[in-house]
Design an enzyme around this catalytic site. Sequence first.
Site, mmCIF file in Angstrom:
data_model
loop_
_atom_site.group_PDB
_atom_site.id
_atom_site.type_symbol
_atom_site.label_atom_id
_atom_site.label_comp_id
_atom_site.label_asym_id
_atom_site.label_seq_id
_atom_site.Cartn_x
_atom_site.Cartn_y
_atom_site.Cartn_z
ATOM 1 N N CYS A 2 118.044 67.425 22.350
ATOM 2 C CA CYS A 2 119.282 67.981 22.908
ATOM 3 C C CYS A 2 119.334 69.460 22.562
ATOM 4 O O CYS A 2 118.499 69.965 21.814
ATOM 5 C CB CYS A 2 120.497 67.273 22.323
ATOM 6 S SG CYS A 2 120.591 65.519 22.709
ATOM 7 N N ILE A 52 119.841 59.007 24.966
ATOM 8 C CA ILE A 52 118.849 58.043 24.512
ATOM 9 C C ILE A 52 119.525 56.829 23.880
ATOM 10 O O ILE A 52 119.298 55.704 24.284
ATOM 11 C CB ILE A 52 117.862 58.682 23.517
ATOM 12 C CG1 ILE A 52 117.041 59.767 24.221
ATOM 13 C CG2 ILE A 52 116.940 57.628 22.907
ATOM 14 C CD1 ILE A 52 116.128 60.556 23.326
ATOM 15 N N ASN A 75 121.806 67.494 17.376
ATOM 16 C CA ASN A 75 120.515 67.233 17.989
ATOM 17 C C ASN A 75 119.654 66.498 16.976
ATOM 18 O O ASN A 75 119.568 66.904 15.827
ATOM 19 C CB ASN A 75 119.838 68.550 18.384
ATOM 20 C CG ASN A 75 118.427 68.344 18.913
ATOM 21 O OD1 ASN A 75 118.100 67.315 19.464
ATOM 22 N ND2 ASN A 75 117.594 69.353 18.735
ATOM 23 N N GLY A 76 119.036 65.414 17.401
ATOM 24 C CA GLY A 76 118.112 64.724 16.512
ATOM 25 C C GLY A 76 118.261 63.227 16.574
ATOM 26 O O GLY A 76 118.797 62.664 17.535
#
Length: 177
Positions: A2, A52, A75-76
């Site tokens: 992202c 996801i 993000n991650g």
Amino acid sequence: MCGINGIIDYSKSDYHFDLIKKLNKVLNHRGPDAQGIWKDKNVVLGHTRLSILDLSKNGSQPMKSANSRFIITYNGEIYNYKILKNKLEKKGHQFQGTSDTEVILKYFEIYGIKCVNFFEGMFIFAIWDRREECLYIARDRIGEKPCYYSFQNKKFIFSSEIKSLILAPWIKQEINK
């Protein structure tokens, strides 16, 4: 992956909403599924989403905590988020969705920035505390997920990529020797 970005501007009450839209556009390749923007009096956070884990709106970002005090752009992936979520559910905490983002927010509400000690994974997150008017940015121990930032003229800006940072008109595109 992202894309995350944000601006805090203490020089005036300019949200920089249009600039965050531009930063999101530059980061669209990192998260083509959705874009989000959250703003308050002197802060704006942006996010480009690659869906996801939680494909519903419950996984959209920037995301507010249940009490609306904290706002996250992230993000991650937190590999152990299901275990962490289960521990909190056993203590009576409730969740709206199935994303690891919401788990990060709950742990931040409870443990503050020390929440990172619970997380196994690769991540970068920025959490705005609306009550304290404070931004927390944390990365995983290895620093796998990128975060670039600048603080100039009472303006703090951060992003997943340098090429989006330099869109800010106050950022000089030269090396600071």
